[in-house]
Motif scaffolding. Structure first.
Motif, PDB file in Angstrom:
ATOM      1  N   THR A 130      21.119  86.847  43.229  1.00 17.53           N
ATOM      2  CA  THR A 130      20.481  87.022  41.914  1.00 17.53           C
ATOM      3  C   THR A 130      19.689  85.772  41.554  1.00 17.53           C
ATOM      4  O   THR A 130      20.233  84.661  41.544  1.00 17.53           O
ATOM      5  CB  THR A 130      21.566  87.297  40.843  1.00 17.53           C
ATOM      6  OG1 THR A 130      22.309  88.445  41.252  1.00 17.53           O
ATOM      7  CG2 THR A 130      20.958  87.535  39.474  1.00 17.53           C
ATOM      8  N   SER A 154      25.503  88.293  35.403  1.00 12.58           N
ATOM      9  CA  SER A 154      24.475  89.127  36.036  1.00 12.58           C
ATOM     10  C   SER A 154      24.910  90.583  35.997  1.00 12.58           C
ATOM     11  O   SER A 154      26.107  90.901  36.013  1.00 12.58           O
ATOM     12  CB  SER A 154      24.250  88.689  37.481  1.00 12.58           C
ATOM     13  OG  SER A 154      25.375  89.030  38.270  1.00 12.58           O
ATOM     14  N   GLU A 158      20.291  91.290  38.200  1.00 10.74           N
ATOM     15  CA  GLU A 158      19.475  90.478  37.286  1.00 10.74           C
ATOM     16  C   GLU A 158      20.386  89.649  36.386  1.00 10.74           C
ATOM     17  O   GLU A 158      21.471  90.098  36.041  1.00 10.74           O
ATOM     18  CB  GLU A 158      18.652  91.383  36.346  1.00 10.74           C
ATOM     19  CG  GLU A 158      17.884  92.476  37.004  1.00 10.74           C
ATOM     20  CD  GLU A 158      16.409  92.114  37.152  1.00 10.74           C
ATOM     21  OE1 GLU A 158      15.997  91.046  36.650  1.00 10.74           O
ATOM     22  OE2 GLU A 158      15.683  92.913  37.765  1.00 10.74           O
TER      23      GLU A 158
END
Ligand code: ADP
Ligand code: MG
Length: 293
Positions: A130, A154, A158
């Protein structure tokens, strides 16, 4: 030491909230010139609480907390408890996750409704693949400059948000550090937390040197490194992650409010968990073992 000297030492120690488990340690205490202090639970209260919730993009604060708490609900880490408690105060109940994994010194991750959720450091995010944007990094740094631990969350690959977690310094930490420095000791803080947060806490209490981002199994290596450079080292810790370092130090000082393992690894136990008892043990050592001329 003569048995009489040791007995006198133990008696005075008990009166001062100092439990002496190894007589040689209290004798060695007067020769210590570097003192290594664990951050969490030793310099700070070890009771972290969530102070900031920052969500990015479309993410709502309530979702961020739900995701983080659902994963942290499976961890025993003090930061995990802080997240779960905070969510619970906001009436957010953790959901069931699968495939929970904990990476020591980095964080935790699991699957929630088929989506991967990670909670932890940049190093954990790197492992999960990520990416961290410069905006996220700069908001993280702002929390850290305020002495907070910034935990990344996350969701599905993302960064969804950041949690700022504060752990206040103990009332007597600053004064104890001042006195240790007056006695001519080098003071060093050892922590798995990030460099910026560690430095900010060190500045609050006047610690000379900071060794941060140390993985739990590396803490004793740092003690060894100091010993190899000629220092007689006392290590103060609560036994969470630092038991081997306590054992290796010339004098291992366990904070009594810590874990059973700390008490077992400590040569000296500070029963009340206050750092000023370290000063009292040094004075006790000098008083008991310095010959009257
Ligand atoms: P400390 O030396 O303060 O006890 P640790 O070695 O346990 O720290 O952890 C180091 C860092 O790893 C923490 O400051 C945190 O950023 C991250 N971390 C570890 N466990 C967790 C967790 N369960 N949830 C979130 N972050 C974690
Ligand atoms: Mg710890």
């Amino acid at each position: 030491a003569t048995p009489t000297a040791l007995m006198v030492g133990s008696g005075l120690g008990a009166e001062n909230g100092i439990l002496i488990r190894k007589g040689e340690a209290i004798q060695r205490m007067k020769d210590v010139n570097a003192i290594v202090l664990d951050k969490t639970g030793t310099i700070t209260k070890g009771k972290p609480t969530v102070t900031d919730v920052i969500s990015f993009g479309e993410t709502k604060d309530a979702d961020l907390l739900k995701w983080a708490a659902s994963v942290e609900n499976n961890s025993e880490h003090p930061l995990a408890r802080a997240v779960v408690n905070y969510a619970s105060e906001k009436d957010i109940k953790p959901a069931e996750v699968s495939g929970f994994e904990s990476i020591t010194g980095k964080g935790v991750y699991a699957e929630l409704d088929g989506k991967k959720v990670g909670v932890g450091t940049p190093s954990l995010m790197e492992k999960l693949g990520t990416k961290i944007s410069s905006n996220v990094s700069s908001q993280k740094q702002q929390l850290e400059e305020k002495a907070k631990t910034a935990v990344l969350v996350s969701f599905d690959g993302e960064i969804a948000g950041l949690l700022g977690i504060a752990d206040e310094v103990k009332e007597d930490s600053k004064q104890a550090i001042d006195e240790l420095k007056k006695l001519g000791l080098k003071t060093i803080m050892l922590t798995g937390d990030n460099q910026k947060t560690a430095r900010a806490i060190a500045d609050q209490v006047g610690i000379d040197e900071v060794i941060a981002e140390v993985l739990p199994d590396q803490k004793s290596n740092e003690v060894k490194r100091l010993q190899d450079s000629g220092e007689v080292v006392a290590m103060v810790g609560d036994g969470i992650n630092d038991a081997p370092a306590l054992t290796l130090a010339d004098v291992g000082i366990a904070i009594g409010t810590g874990t059973d393992v700390a008490i077992e690894s400590g040569d000296i136990v500070l029963v009340k968990g206050d750092l000023s008892a370290v000063i009292r043990s040094i004075n006790l050592s000098k008083k008991t073992f310095t010959k009257i001329k």
